[in-house]
Design a protein around this motif. Structure first.
Motif, PDB file in Angstrom:
ATOM      1  N   GLY A   4       0.787  -1.227   0.000  1.00 22.63           N
ATOM      2  CA  GLY A   4       0.000   0.000   0.000  1.00 22.63           C
ATOM      3  C   GLY A   4       0.818   1.276   0.000  1.00 22.63           C
ATOM      4  N   VAL A   5       0.146   2.363  -0.367  1.00 23.20           N
ATOM      5  CA  VAL A   5       0.766   3.688  -0.406  1.00 23.20           C
ATOM      6  C   VAL A   5      -0.180   4.690   0.263  1.00 23.20           C
ATOM      7  CG1 VAL A   5       2.051   3.211  -2.518  1.00 23.20           C
ATOM      8  CG2 VAL A   5      -0.244   4.208  -2.671  1.00 23.20           C
ATOM      9  N   MET A   6       0.375   5.854   0.582  1.00 24.91           N
ATOM     10  CA  MET A   6      -0.449   6.944   1.114  1.00 24.91           C
ATOM     11  C   MET A   6       0.059   8.257   0.553  1.00 24.91           C
ATOM     12  SD  MET A   6       0.918   7.299   5.034  1.00 24.91           S
ATOM     13  CE  MET A   6       2.643   7.620   5.419  1.00 24.91           C
ATOM     14  N   ASP A  33      -1.192  10.656  -7.356  1.00 20.24           N
ATOM     15  CA  ASP A  33      -1.447   9.848  -6.157  1.00 20.24           C
ATOM     16  C   ASP A  33      -1.802  10.678  -4.926  1.00 20.24           C
ATOM     17  OD1 ASP A  33      -0.753   7.852  -7.855  1.00 20.24           O
ATOM     18  OD2 ASP A  33       1.071   7.232  -6.800  1.00 20.24           O
ATOM     19  N   VAL A  34      -1.451  11.955  -4.904  1.00 22.26           N
ATOM     20  CA  VAL A  34      -1.728  12.777  -3.735  1.00 22.26           C
ATOM     21  C   VAL A  34      -3.167  13.277  -3.723  1.00 22.26           C
ATOM     22  CG1 VAL A  34      -1.171  15.064  -4.693  1.00 22.26           C
ATOM     23  CG2 VAL A  34      -0.637  14.560  -2.288  1.00 22.26           C
ATOM     24  N   SER A  35      -3.894  13.083  -4.833  1.00 27.03           N
ATOM     25  CA  SER A  35      -5.236  13.659  -4.970  1.00 27.03           C
ATOM     26  C   SER A  35      -6.330  12.595  -4.978  1.00 27.03           C
ATOM     27  CB  SER A  35      -5.313  14.461  -6.270  1.00 27.03           C
ATOM     28  OG  SER A  35      -5.131  13.605  -7.384  1.00 27.03           O
ATOM     29  N   GLU A  44     -11.134  11.785   3.660  1.00 28.83           N
ATOM     30  CA  GLU A  44     -10.974  10.852   4.778  1.00 28.83           C
ATOM     31  C   GLU A  44      -9.762   9.939   4.662  1.00 28.83           C
ATOM     32  OE1 GLU A  44     -14.196   7.672   2.888  1.00 28.83           O
ATOM     33  OE2 GLU A  44     -14.629   8.722   4.752  1.00 28.83           O
ATOM     34  N   ARG A  45      -9.274   9.676   3.458  1.00 30.68           N
ATOM     35  CA  ARG A  45      -8.123   8.799   3.298  1.00 30.68           C
ATOM     36  C   ARG A  45      -6.801   9.568   3.241  1.00 30.68           C
ATOM     37  NH1 ARG A  45      -8.869   4.096  -1.016  1.00 30.68           N
ATOM     38  NH2 ARG A  45      -6.975   3.491   0.077  1.00 30.68           N
ATOM     39  N   GLY A  46      -6.847  10.849   3.544  1.00 28.84           N
ATOM     40  CA  GLY A  46      -5.624  11.628   3.616  1.00 28.84           C
ATOM     41  C   GLY A  46      -5.146  12.199   2.301  1.00 28.84           C
ATOM     42  N   ARG A  47      -6.010  12.212   1.292  1.00 33.77           N
ATOM     43  CA  ARG A  47      -5.646  12.803   0.002  1.00 33.77           C
ATOM     44  C   ARG A  47      -6.316  14.166  -0.154  1.00 33.77           C
ATOM     45  NH1 ARG A  47      -7.577   7.912  -3.743  1.00 33.77           N
ATOM     46  NH2 ARG A  47      -9.379   8.242  -2.372  1.00 33.77           N
ATOM     47  N   ILE A  48      -5.761  14.992  -1.003  1.00 31.07           N
ATOM     48  CA  ILE A  48      -6.333  16.319  -1.235  1.00 31.07           C
ATOM     49  C   ILE A  48      -7.633  16.175  -2.021  1.00 31.07           C
ATOM     50  CG2 ILE A  48      -5.986  18.510  -2.435  1.00 31.07           C
ATOM     51  CD1 ILE A  48      -3.034  18.288  -1.786  1.00 31.07           C
ATOM     52  N   GLN A  49      -8.688  16.779  -1.502  1.00 30.26           N
ATOM     53  CA  GLN A  49      -9.999  16.702  -2.144  1.00 30.26           C
ATOM     54  C   GLN A  49      -9.956  17.438  -3.482  1.00 30.26           C
ATOM     55  OE1 GLN A  49     -12.947  15.120  -0.652  1.00 30.26           O
ATOM     56  NE2 GLN A  49     -13.370  15.220  -2.836  1.00 30.26           N
TER      57      GLN A  49
END
Length: 521
Positions: free
Chosen positions: A269-271, A313-315, A286-291
């Protein structure tokens, strides 16, 4: 690129897939002087992550799997540094360079493409003993570690330590995990012929997957074929199994089994990059990504955040095809590249007062390499396996590699390996390049030890100063007392050389007086 104070300033945070492609396409779409583009990333290159398993297996030269920012971004101001804070309310970002103090950078439009990092869990030993597969450095380290372990094992007799060196454990059964697992198995099988002291049976490969299946991007039938194919090659997948510990060279799993190993690769997995996400004031889901909206502007469908964009991946970009997990696009290269291309077009459109388009991309399929001449491809109900799928895998990624300069380097490497074989040179010592120089470098000899200080030096210091005045005060005294005073002065004479002045010779001049006093006594 020099900044134009009157043109809008575009700041791109991150130079990976999405960041590089955004800058690359902005250079194509922007007119001269229409905007100033600055891209900030701690690395001077973009990594083509689908090639990392092949880099780890020695099938692709490490430098060929990355794209130099400064070579291919001609009109972008490239800054090799970190973004540690985003204050979008005031449109200011904090840049922390590798040398010097952090400083603030004002912008008009910000594009957040900081990518993702490995997501781990607080399992004892993982943080200290495992390695991820998100960077080119990690792929090279995995490759050299396996090669180094083969060298060490070849010098050992059969036994537990040799088995530990020749055991590889990969955690995570997604595409990245399966690909690096299969590639390393292929590499180890090829190396056996170069080590007559070792046999195929001495090597052990285990993949740990917490779910009941692998590779969710392909059909269940195709994933089962991959399991069988790996088992035939001596690579075993443990489903419905979790890692519970990785201490002292032993991987413990929930079934009670223990795998002694010297190489643990974590791909579970990644975050989204937490440094950028948590260091800013942009909305986070909620999963820590930029809306992110479907048109790649930050915010919700009802309320976009003016001047802020995100991709990769950050979004959290809505998947309008309905095929995404949780309604969002999955974090992979296929989406990152296409989102970046559209983002560049939409951003230019906003600068010109035009409308934007929503991101819509139906998954074309999934393709994975499983080692030399073996692979798997899935598109809808069509599945290819084996050599044909391997050719499709290399063909797709060879074309997807950005810039023709990089494509030719990768293709040329593949062509050479076809005739010359896999490169198995071990360069693990590159991580300590000065070891030979340090071993034989001449060093200055240690300074000679200073002479030991006389005993009671501190207690003598004050009487010494008193002794200087004593002769003048006791000179008129009786001869007997004068003799005593002079002898006391003579006893303290050894401390006199500490003062390097002619005055220190005074006691010596009074020596005849002392001798006279003694004769009178």
């Amino acid at each position: 690129m020099p900044q134009n104070s009157t043109a809008p300033r575009i700041l791109i945070v991150g130079g990976g897939y999405a960041g590089f492609y955004t800058a690359w396409k902005l250079e194509k779409h922007l007119r001269k002087g229409e905007a100033d583009v600055t891209m900030v990333d701690p690395l001077p290159y973009m990594t083509y992550q689908p090639f990392l398993p092949e880099v780890a297996a020695g099938s692709i030269e490490a430098r060929h799997a990355v794209v130099a920012h400064r070579r291919h971004l001609k009109r972008t101001n490239v800054v090799t540094a970190k973004i540690t804070g985003i204050d979008h309310a005031n449109k200011v970002a904090t840049i922390a360079p590798p040398v010097g103090e952090p400083y603030e950078f004002a912008y008009d439009q910000i594009v957040v493409t900081a990518g993702a990092v490995s997501r781990t869990f607080p399992i004892p030993g993982i943080a200290d003993n495992a390695i991820g597969l998100k960077t080119i450095e990690e792929a090279v380290a995995v490759r050299d570690k396996l090669l180094s372990n083969f060298d060490k094992a070849a010098a050992l007799p059969a036994g537990p330590e040799r088995d530990r060196l020749l055991t590889v454990v990969v955690v995570g059964g997604g595409f990245a995990g399966i690909e690096v697992f299969a590639e390393l198995r292929s590499m180890a099988s090829a190396m056996i012929s170069k080590y007559p002291q070792l046999s195929f049976e001495d090597t052990h490969f285990h993949l740990i997957e917490a779910m009941g299946r692998i590779m969710p991007e392909v059909s269940l039938k195709t994933s089962e074929w991959v399991l069988k194919d790996l088992a035939k090659r001596g690579a075993y997948v443990h489903l419905d199994t979790q890692v519970t510990g990785a201490l002292d060279g032993n991987v413990e799993v929930s079934t009670g089994e223990v795998f002694p190993t010297d190489l643990i690769v974590w791909t579970a997995g990644v975050m989204a990059n937490p440094t950028v996400v948590r260091g800013g004031d942009l909305p986070v889901e909620e999963r820590g990504r930029i809306q992110t909206r479907a048109d790649l502007r930050v915010g919700t469908a009802e309320a976009p955040v003016e001047g802020a964009w995100a991709a990769g991946d950050v979004s959290a970009v809505p998947d309008l095809t309905g095929g995404g997990v949780g309604g969002y696009c999955v974090p992979n290269a296929q989406h990152a590249v296409r989102q970046a291309k559209l983002l560049a077009k939409n951003l230019v459109a906003v600068l010109r007062g035009e409308g934007t388009k929503d991101y819509f991309h139906k998954n074309l399929g999934a393709v994975a390499g499983l080692g030399l001449y073996d692979g798997v491809f899935q598109s809808g109900n069509i599945a290819l396996k084996g050599f044909v799928a391997w050719v499709a895998h290399r063909g797709y990624h060879g074309l997807a590699m950005p810039t023709w300069e990089r494509k030719w380097r990768v293709l040329w490497g593949w062509w050479n390996n076809l005739w010359l074989g896999r490169d198995i040179v071990n360069l693990e010592t590159v991580q300590n390049p000065r070891y030979v120089f340090e071993e034989f470098a001449a060093r200055p000899r240690p300074a000679a030890a200073a002479p030991a200080a006389p005993a009671k030096a501190e207690s003598d210091a004050k009487p010494e100063s008193d002794a200087k005045a004593a002769p003048a005060k006791t000179a008129p005294a009786k001869k007997a007392s004068g003799a005593k005073s002079e002898s006391a002065t003579a006893d303290k004479a050894p401390t006199a050389p500490a003062k390097k002045t002619p005055a220190k010779k005074a006691p010596a001049a009074k020596k005849p007086a002392a001798e006279k006093a003694k004769s009178q006594a």
